[in-house]
Design a protein around this motif. Structure first.
Motif, mmCIF file in Angstrom:
data_model
loop_
_atom_site.group_PDB
_atom_site.id
_atom_site.type_symbol
_atom_site.label_atom_id
_atom_site.label_comp_id
_atom_site.label_asym_id
_atom_site.label_seq_id
_atom_site.Cartn_x
_atom_site.Cartn_y
_atom_site.Cartn_z
ATOM 1 N N ILE A 108 0.874 -1.172 0.000
ATOM 2 C CA ILE A 108 0.000 0.000 0.000
ATOM 3 C C ILE A 108 0.908 1.217 0.000
ATOM 4 O O ILE A 108 1.349 1.682 1.052
ATOM 5 C CB ILE A 108 -0.932 0.019 1.229
ATOM 6 N N PRO A 109 1.218 1.743 -1.182
ATOM 7 C CA PRO A 109 2.154 2.869 -1.294
ATOM 8 C C PRO A 109 1.709 4.073 -0.461
ATOM 9 O O PRO A 109 0.519 4.351 -0.331
ATOM 10 C CB PRO A 109 2.139 3.192 -2.797
ATOM 11 N N TYR A 110 2.706 4.741 0.124
ATOM 12 C CA TYR A 110 2.524 5.955 0.923
ATOM 13 C C TYR A 110 1.877 5.691 2.289
ATOM 14 O O TYR A 110 2.016 6.503 3.191
ATOM 15 C CB TYR A 110 1.683 7.004 0.171
ATOM 16 N N VAL A 111 1.163 4.590 2.433
ATOM 17 C CA VAL A 111 0.552 4.276 3.722
ATOM 18 C C VAL A 111 1.544 3.525 4.600
ATOM 19 O O VAL A 111 1.749 3.866 5.776
ATOM 20 C CB VAL A 111 -0.736 3.446 3.528
ATOM 21 N N PHE A 112 2.171 2.489 4.032
ATOM 22 C CA PHE A 112 3.209 1.744 4.737
ATOM 23 C C PHE A 112 4.468 1.705 3.866
ATOM 24 O O PHE A 112 4.383 1.670 2.633
ATOM 25 C CB PHE A 112 2.746 0.317 5.038
ATOM 26 N N LEU A 157 -11.090 2.759 20.114
ATOM 27 C CA LEU A 157 -10.273 1.856 19.306
ATOM 28 C C LEU A 157 -9.742 2.566 18.071
ATOM 29 O O LEU A 157 -8.552 2.489 17.744
ATOM 30 C CB LEU A 157 -11.087 0.629 18.893
ATOM 31 N N VAL A 158 -10.631 3.272 17.392
ATOM 32 C CA VAL A 158 -10.234 3.996 16.181
ATOM 33 C C VAL A 158 -9.256 5.109 16.524
ATOM 34 O O VAL A 158 -8.233 5.298 15.846
ATOM 35 C CB VAL A 158 -11.479 4.569 15.474
ATOM 36 N N GLY A 159 -9.551 5.865 17.573
ATOM 37 C CA GLY A 159 -8.663 6.950 17.977
ATOM 38 C C GLY A 159 -7.272 6.458 18.349
ATOM 39 O O GLY A 159 -6.268 7.064 17.966
ATOM 40 N N GLY A 160 -7.204 5.339 19.091
ATOM 41 C CA GLY A 160 -5.911 4.788 19.473
ATOM 42 C C GLY A 160 -5.107 4.320 18.282
ATOM 43 O O GLY A 160 -3.892 4.554 18.192
ATOM 44 N N ALA A 161 -5.769 3.672 17.332
ATOM 45 C CA ALA A 161 -5.078 3.167 16.143
ATOM 46 C C ALA A 161 -4.592 4.313 15.260
ATOM 47 O O ALA A 161 -3.447 4.309 14.789
ATOM 48 C CB ALA A 161 -6.001 2.243 15.356
ATOM 49 N N ILE A 162 -5.455 5.313 15.042
ATOM 50 C CA ILE A 162 -5.088 6.436 14.176
ATOM 51 C C ILE A 162 -3.941 7.243 14.774
ATOM 52 O O ILE A 162 -2.972 7.603 14.079
ATOM 53 C CB ILE A 162 -6.308 7.348 13.933
ATOM 54 N N TYR A 163 -4.011 7.525 16.058
ATOM 55 C CA TYR A 163 -2.961 8.314 16.698
ATOM 56 C C TYR A 163 -1.624 7.572 16.648
ATOM 57 O O TYR A 163 -0.582 8.178 16.361
ATOM 58 C CB TYR A 163 -3.324 8.620 18.150
ATOM 59 N N THR A 164 -1.640 6.275 16.937
ATOM 60 C CA THR A 164 -0.398 5.499 16.924
ATOM 61 C C THR A 164 0.206 5.469 15.529
ATOM 62 O O THR A 164 1.424 5.611 15.358
ATOM 63 C CB THR A 164 -0.652 4.062 17.411
ATOM 64 N N TYR A 165 -0.642 5.289 14.522
ATOM 65 C CA TYR A 165 -0.148 5.291 13.141
ATOM 66 C C TYR A 165 0.483 6.637 12.801
ATOM 67 O O TYR A 165 1.599 6.704 12.259
ATOM 68 C CB TYR A 165 -1.294 5.001 12.174
ATOM 69 N N ALA A 166 -0.227 7.716 13.125
ATOM 70 C CA ALA A 166 0.292 9.051 12.812
ATOM 71 C C ALA A 166 1.583 9.335 13.563
ATOM 72 O O ALA A 166 2.531 9.910 13.012
ATOM 73 C CB ALA A 166 -0.759 10.110 13.160
ATOM 74 N N HIS A 210 3.896 7.317 14.441
ATOM 75 C CA HIS A 210 5.031 6.582 13.885
ATOM 76 C C HIS A 210 5.344 6.970 12.440
ATOM 77 O O HIS A 210 6.494 6.894 12.018
ATOM 78 C CB HIS A 210 4.766 5.073 13.959
ATOM 79 N N ARG A 211 4.335 7.375 11.686
ATOM 80 C CA ARG A 211 4.546 7.634 10.266
ATOM 81 C C ARG A 211 4.846 9.098 9.953
ATOM 82 O O ARG A 211 5.442 9.399 8.913
ATOM 83 C CB ARG A 211 3.311 7.203 9.472
ATOM 84 N N LEU A 212 4.476 10.016 10.842
ATOM 85 C CA LEU A 212 4.724 11.425 10.561
ATOM 86 C C LEU A 212 6.214 11.741 10.549
ATOM 87 O O LEU A 212 6.650 12.685 9.889
ATOM 88 C CB LEU A 212 4.008 12.300 11.591
ATOM 89 N N GLY A 213 6.999 10.956 11.283
ATOM 90 C CA GLY A 213 8.438 11.152 11.248
ATOM 91 C C GLY A 213 9.003 10.910 9.860
ATOM 92 O O GLY A 213 9.880 11.654 9.386
ATOM 93 N N ASP A 214 8.508 9.880 9.184
ATOM 94 C CA ASP A 214 8.938 9.609 7.810
ATOM 95 C C ASP A 214 8.466 10.711 6.866
ATOM 96 O O ASP A 214 9.180 11.112 5.946
ATOM 97 C CB ASP A 214 8.401 8.253 7.342
ATOM 98 N N LEU A 215 7.244 11.182 7.107
ATOM 99 C CA LEU A 215 6.703 12.242 6.258
ATOM 100 C C LEU A 215 7.518 13.527 6.392
ATOM 101 O O LEU A 215 7.793 14.207 5.396
ATOM 102 C CB LEU A 215 5.244 12.517 6.625
ATOM 103 N N SER A 216 7.921 13.852 7.610
ATOM 104 C CA SER A 216 8.646 15.103 7.832
ATOM 105 C C SER A 216 10.010 15.120 7.150
ATOM 106 O O SER A 216 10.529 16.182 6.822
ATOM 107 C CB SER A 216 8.824 15.345 9.339
ATOM 108 N N SER A 217 10.589 13.939 6.935
ATOM 109 C CA SER A 217 11.907 13.868 6.294
ATOM 110 C C SER A 217 11.827 13.514 4.812
ATOM 111 O O SER A 217 12.850 13.292 4.169
ATOM 112 C CB SER A 217 12.783 12.831 7.008
ATOM 113 N N SER A 218 10.615 13.464 4.269
ATOM 114 C CA SER A 218 10.440 13.097 2.874
ATOM 115 C C SER A 218 10.857 14.231 1.946
ATOM 116 O O SER A 218 10.931 15.400 2.340
ATOM 117 C CB SER A 218 8.975 12.723 2.607
ATOM 118 N N HIS A 219 11.102 13.886 0.687
ATOM 119 C CA HIS A 219 11.498 14.883 -0.308
ATOM 120 C C HIS A 219 10.380 15.880 -0.579
ATOM 121 O O HIS A 219 10.630 17.074 -0.808
ATOM 122 C CB HIS A 219 11.892 14.186 -1.612
ATOM 123 N N ALA A 220 9.135 15.413 -0.525
ATOM 124 C CA ALA A 220 7.996 16.292 -0.791
ATOM 125 C C ALA A 220 7.935 17.437 0.214
ATOM 126 O O ALA A 220 7.653 18.586 -0.138
ATOM 127 C CB ALA A 220 6.700 15.489 -0.767
#
Length: 358
Positions: free
Chosen positions: A29-33, A276-285, A287-297
């Motif tokens: 799943i590109p960009y998601v994982f 459940l949804v809030g916990g999953a979404i927050y945990t995903y964000a 962990h993944r926002l760190g990758d987004l912040s260092s991305s070329h975009a």
């Protein structure tokens, strides 16, 4: 059974089944994982999302369904992490013995501390629970007798773990354990909320004085909710330990409890699946926002946009503000009308007079 009852049973079962087959599906799943969903790295992230989904629901049982604002829920999560880790790594107990002592401590500790904390209510209750959690944090960081590892944390003794839980190729087993934990918490909380004590918890949340007038003892029922919530949270700490292979002092901080509160607010308090949804979404964000912040975009943006977007906490804070502003009842209440709002519930919990909890 009515159509609604069938749907309430069928939908969770279907979701669990779909999640259970994730390790068997090789899909990118590109960009998601960053990698395929069946790879160890992605399964570990999904496992953490499931763990914190369950832990957020345990906090919602306390705050959303009973109206108790606690700032010390991290203490019980840390109990699961550290007691199990210390028992295996420092005391050299077997995996089964470590689980048993963790369960015992996870049951007795909230009984004792809950009995003391519930003598007051409102913001006073929140401060007492925070004080107990701070004491636990100090205990971990002071590293008595070299048990907790202090600020460096404590790795788990892998020789004490079952072979099926050790090694990168067994990440799928840890994922299934995390899924089982989240599912078990959902079932237990749903059963508890629909039971007779559960109805009293919700009555206490709305008007504790009225419950007293009816001849019931709110403190007893609140202690039941406190102990159940804390025990389930302790179990989540054990699963977290297995996923990460060690304990870190971050799980003992007040920030950890505030993170759980944010998860519940994002998802929606008192909605069973909202936390459940809030916990999953927050945990995903998280962990993944760190990758987004260092991305070329992001790096190629003008400095006025690049600088804030390179700070994951700024992005998380902005998302939280947007959810609270546009969906004040949480994601689970999108489209609902006339239901209690999360921020109103938070305000009520903080303003509740001490006399209502005596």
């Amino acid at each position: 059974m009515t159509t609604r009852q069938i749907r309430n049973i069928a939908v969770p079962v279907v979701i669990v089944v779909l999640l259970a087959i994730v390790p068997k599906v090789s899909v990118d799943i590109p960009y998601v994982f960053k990698t395929g969903i069946s790879t160890p790295g992605t399964l570990e992230l999904l496992g953490l999302m499931l763990v914190f989904a369950g832990v957020a629901l345990t906090y919602d049982l306390l705050f959303g369904f009973t109206g108790l604002l606690s700032f010390g829920h991290a203490l019980y999560f840390a109990t699961g992490v550290y007691v199990a880790d210390v028992a295996m790594t420092k005391w050299h107990w077997s995996f089964t013995e470590s689980l048993l002592i963790t369960a015992l401590v996870g049951l007795l500790l909230p009984i004792v501390l809950g009995f003391v904390s519930l003598r007051v209510g409102g913001i006073a209750f929140a401060m007492v629970t925070l004080a107990f959690a701070q004491a636990g944090q100090v205990l971990v960081q002071k590293n008595p007798s070299g048990l907790t590892g202090g600020e460096e944390g404590l790795g788990v003794d892998y020789t004490k773990l079952p072979a099926g839980l050790v090694g990168i190729f067994n990440t799928k087993n840890l994922y299934w354990i995390a899924l089982g934990y989240a599912a078990a918490v959902f079932v237990i909380v749903r059963w508890a909320v629909e039971s007779s004590p559960g109805h009293v918890w919700q009555a206490i949340r709305e008007n504790e004085l009225r419950v007293q007038v009816l001849g019931l003892r709110p403190r007893t029922f609140k202690l039941m909710a406190f102990v159940l919530s804390s025990f389930l949270c302790t179990a989540g700490g054990v699963v977290y330990l297995l996923l990460l292979g060690g304990a870190t002092p971050e799980v003992t901080t007040a920030n950890f409890t505030l993170t759980l509160l944010v998860m519940v607010v994002i998802g929606g308090t008192g909605t069973r699946w909202g936390a459940l949804v809030g916990g999953a979404i927050y945990t995903y964000a998280d962990h993944r926002l760190g990758d987004l912040s260092s991305s070329h975009a992001v790096s190629s943006l003008p400095s006025v946009l690049r600088t804030p977007l390179q700070e994951p906490l700024f992005v998380l804070g902005t998302l939280f503000i947007l959810v609270v502003f546009f969906v004040p009842g949480g994601l689970a209440r999108i489209g609902s009308v006339g239901r209690p709002r999360t921020l109103q519930r938070l305000s009520q919990a903080m303003r509740r007079p001490q006399g209502e909890s005596a």
